[in-house]
Motif scaffolding. Structure first.
Motif, PDB file in Angstrom:
ATOM      1  N   GLN A 137       0.808  -1.208   0.000  1.00  0.00           N
ATOM      2  CA  GLN A 137       0.000   0.000   0.000  1.00  0.00           C
ATOM      3  C   GLN A 137       0.851   1.271   0.000  1.00  0.00           C
ATOM      4  N   HIS A 138       1.973   1.198   0.707  1.00  0.00           N
ATOM      5  CA  HIS A 138       2.847   2.367   0.811  1.00  0.00           C
ATOM      6  C   HIS A 138       4.129   2.147   0.033  1.00  0.00           C
ATOM      7  N   ASN A 139       4.814   3.239  -0.301  1.00  0.00           N
ATOM      8  CA  ASN A 139       6.026   3.152  -1.110  1.00  0.00           C
ATOM      9  C   ASN A 139       7.308   3.235  -0.293  1.00  0.00           C
ATOM     10  N   VAL A 140       7.215   3.958   0.823  1.00  0.00           N
ATOM     11  CA  VAL A 140       8.405   4.185   1.626  1.00  0.00           C
ATOM     12  C   VAL A 140       8.118   3.857   3.079  1.00  0.00           C
ATOM     13  N   HIS A 141       9.100   3.277   3.715  1.00  0.00           N
ATOM     14  CA  HIS A 141       9.010   2.988   5.146  1.00  0.00           C
ATOM     15  C   HIS A 141      10.183   3.652   5.831  1.00  0.00           C
ATOM     16  N   MET A 142       9.903   4.433   6.880  1.00  0.00           N
ATOM     17  CA  MET A 142      11.023   5.099   7.548  1.00  0.00           C
ATOM     18  C   MET A 142      10.895   5.053   9.061  1.00  0.00           C
ATOM     19  N   ARG A 143      12.056   5.057   9.699  1.00  0.00           N
ATOM     20  CA  ARG A 143      12.114   5.185  11.154  1.00  0.00           C
ATOM     21  C   ARG A 143      12.496   6.626  11.447  1.00  0.00           C
ATOM     22  N   VAL A 144      11.721   7.267  12.302  1.00  0.00           N
ATOM     23  CA  VAL A 144      11.866   8.699  12.517  1.00  0.00           C
ATOM     24  C   VAL A 144      11.974   8.993  14.010  1.00  0.00           C
ATOM     25  N   ALA A 145      12.883   9.895  14.363  1.00  0.00           N
ATOM     26  CA  ALA A 145      13.040  10.300  15.772  1.00  0.00           C
ATOM     27  C   ALA A 145      12.625  11.755  15.931  1.00  0.00           C
ATOM     28  N   LEU A 146      11.812  12.017  16.957  1.00  0.00           N
ATOM     29  CA  LEU A 146      11.234  13.359  17.116  1.00  0.00           C
ATOM     30  C   LEU A 146      11.239  13.793  18.572  1.00  0.00           C
ATOM     31  N   LYS A 147      11.294  15.129  18.760  1.00  0.00           N
ATOM     32  CA  LYS A 147      11.387  15.676  20.110  1.00  0.00           C
ATOM     33  C   LYS A 147      10.129  15.391  20.926  1.00  0.00           C
ATOM     34  N   ASP A 148       8.980  15.707  20.335  1.00  0.00           N
ATOM     35  CA  ASP A 148       7.727  15.611  21.079  1.00  0.00           C
ATOM     36  C   ASP A 148       6.548  15.541  20.110  1.00  0.00           C
ATOM     37  N   GLN A 149       5.359  15.585  20.659  1.00  0.00           N
ATOM     38  CA  GLN A 149       4.167  15.443  19.817  1.00  0.00           C
ATOM     39  C   GLN A 149       4.041  16.583  18.815  1.00  0.00           C
ATOM     40  N   LEU A 150       4.385  17.776  19.257  1.00  0.00           N
ATOM     41  CA  LEU A 150       4.309  18.916  18.341  1.00  0.00           C
ATOM     42  C   LEU A 150       5.239  18.722  17.148  1.00  0.00           C
ATOM     43  N   HIS A 151       6.430  18.249  17.472  1.00  0.00           N
ATOM     44  CA  HIS A 151       7.416  17.975  16.424  1.00  0.00           C
ATOM     45  C   HIS A 151       6.886  16.935  15.437  1.00  0.00           C
ATOM     46  N   LEU A 152       6.248  15.915  15.977  1.00  0.00           N
ATOM     47  CA  LEU A 152       5.654  14.884  15.120  1.00  0.00           C
ATOM     48  C   LEU A 152       4.591  15.479  14.214  1.00  0.00           C
ATOM     49  N   GLN A 153       3.764  16.321  14.815  1.00  0.00           N
ATOM     50  CA  GLN A 153       2.690  16.967  14.038  1.00  0.00           C
ATOM     51  C   GLN A 153       3.261  17.792  12.891  1.00  0.00           C
ATOM     52  N   GLN A 154       4.283  18.566  13.208  1.00  0.00           N
ATOM     53  CA  GLN A 154       4.914  19.390  12.177  1.00  0.00           C
ATOM     54  C   GLN A 154       5.556  18.535  11.089  1.00  0.00           C
ATOM     55  N   PHE A 155       6.139  17.437  11.517  1.00  0.00           N
ATOM     56  CA  PHE A 155       6.790  16.546  10.549  1.00  0.00           C
ATOM     57  C   PHE A 155       5.762  15.928   9.615  1.00  0.00           C
ATOM     58  N   ILE A 156       4.667  15.476  10.190  1.00  0.00           N
ATOM     59  CA  ILE A 156       3.603  14.895   9.368  1.00  0.00           C
ATOM     60  C   ILE A 156       3.031  15.943   8.415  1.00  0.00           C
ATOM     61  N   ASP A 157       2.909  17.168   8.893  1.00  0.00           N
ATOM     62  CA  ASP A 157       2.414  18.247   8.033  1.00  0.00           C
ATOM     63  C   ASP A 157       3.301  18.425   6.806  1.00  0.00           C
ATOM     64  N   LYS A 158       4.602  18.220   7.000  1.00  0.00           N
ATOM     65  CA  LYS A 158       5.500  18.296   5.843  1.00  0.00           C
ATOM     66  C   LYS A 158       5.265  17.118   4.907  1.00  0.00           C
ATOM     67  N   LEU A 159       5.090  15.940   5.490  1.00  0.00           N
ATOM     68  CA  LEU A 159       4.957  14.737   4.663  1.00  0.00           C
ATOM     69  C   LEU A 159       3.695  14.735   3.814  1.00  0.00           C
ATOM     70  N   VAL A 160       2.625  15.307   4.338  1.00  0.00           N
ATOM     71  CA  VAL A 160       1.352  15.239   3.610  1.00  0.00           C
ATOM     72  C   VAL A 160       1.385  15.994   2.290  1.00  0.00           C
ATOM     73  N   THR A 161       2.437  16.781   2.069  1.00  0.00           N
ATOM     74  CA  THR A 161       2.579  17.416   0.763  1.00  0.00           C
ATOM     75  C   THR A 161       3.119  16.429  -0.268  1.00  0.00           C
ATOM     76  N   PHE A 162       3.680  15.328   0.226  1.00  0.00           N
ATOM     77  CA  PHE A 162       4.279  14.331  -0.666  1.00  0.00           C
ATOM     78  C   PHE A 162       3.405  13.105  -0.863  1.00  0.00           C
ATOM     79  N   GLY A 163       2.573  12.804   0.140  1.00  0.00           N
ATOM     80  CA  GLY A 163       1.777  11.587   0.066  1.00  0.00           C
ATOM     81  C   GLY A 163       0.947  11.399   1.320  1.00  0.00           C
ATOM     82  N   GLU A 164       0.408  10.200   1.471  1.00  0.00           N
ATOM     83  CA  GLU A 164      -0.402   9.890   2.642  1.00  0.00           C
ATOM     84  C   GLU A 164       0.422   9.083   3.628  1.00  0.00           C
TER      85      GLU A 164
END
Lengths: 139, 139
Positions: B99-126
């Motif tokens: 279903q997905h094309n890429v699998h990644m392991r990601v390290a983040l400071k906190d929930q806000l950081h995760l939210q911001q990171f996901i916000d960046k990703l949604v410009t590329f895909g789901e």
DNA sequence: TTTGAAACCGAAAAATT
DNA sequence: AATTTTTCGGTTTCAAA
């Protein structure tokens, strides 16, 4: 606690963990003894968990690499997880949230080997498999 | 090509890639020079891809580790993948089937950081996200 | 039987710890 | 100062020529 120099050391060692203190020192203009002290501290405080290795599994005769996520049957994680992580095929394993409980990277000789491996897993839970096509970047 | 001694060397280096040739040699009753020759050959033939590092991300201030799988929008994998693997948060990334094309392991400071990171990703895909609870075994 | 390749070892110099 | 890495010559083995 962990300052900028430490982060540089970590970045350098992530690229090549077998470099000598002298070589590392040259890269960041720090004496070998200072490098050694800092790295030792990173080890002692647990920031550095292990020095390890990346292997070309193909050249070892494993032509298939896959991610397998497992939705473990009722309760007894502990035994299932320790069983699973003892398999030579399993290169990494993580407990995760979501539909599945465990995520693992697995190296296998061929399709038959994969089939046999999955047959073992289905006694523990429901596996979902994704082929790994390639590793990207050197992130 | 890769014999039993080589496999032992790989197993030893996987546990601790900073061991000296002397120490490695003691474990398998081989002289330091022979150990060196064999390891060099494993490096030259590409069996050993890299010597690297396992880090405790928590102690570096990253309280969240997650797997994120991304279903990239139409076509242009190349650019998206190289963009993604340049992010400091991305520790590993793989192209996969399913279903997905890429699998990644990601390290983040906190929930806000995760939210911001996901916000960046949604410009590329789901993206689909799974929290990592713990690493199991030392497989 | 000779030749060549591969693996190992020991010793000594150079470099690191 | 002690240890390790690196280099190198010598030995053995094995299989092909």
């Amino acid at each position: 606690m962990v300052d900028d120099v430490d982060r540089k050391l970590i970045r350098i060692l992530k690229e090549n963990s077998r470099l000598s203190y002298v070589e590392i020192g040259k890269k960041i203009f720090l004496s070998p003894s200072s490098v050694r002290e800092r790295i030792k501290k990173l080890e002692d405080t647990g920031v550095i968990k292990a020095y390890t290795l990346n292997i070309n599994e193909n050249l070892l005769g494993n032509s298939l690499e896959v991610f397998i996520m497992l939705k473990i049957f009722s309760g007894k994680f502990k035994t299932v997880i320790s069983e699973i992580s003892s398999y030579a095929e399993v290169k990494e394993a993580y407990r995760i949230t979501g539909q599945h409980n465990v995520h693992m990277r697995v190296a296998l000789k061929d399709q038959l080997h994969l089939q046999q491996f999955i047959d073992k897993l289905v006694t523990f839970g429901e596996p979902t498999t994704h082929l790994i096509l390639s590793k990207v970047g050197n992130s």
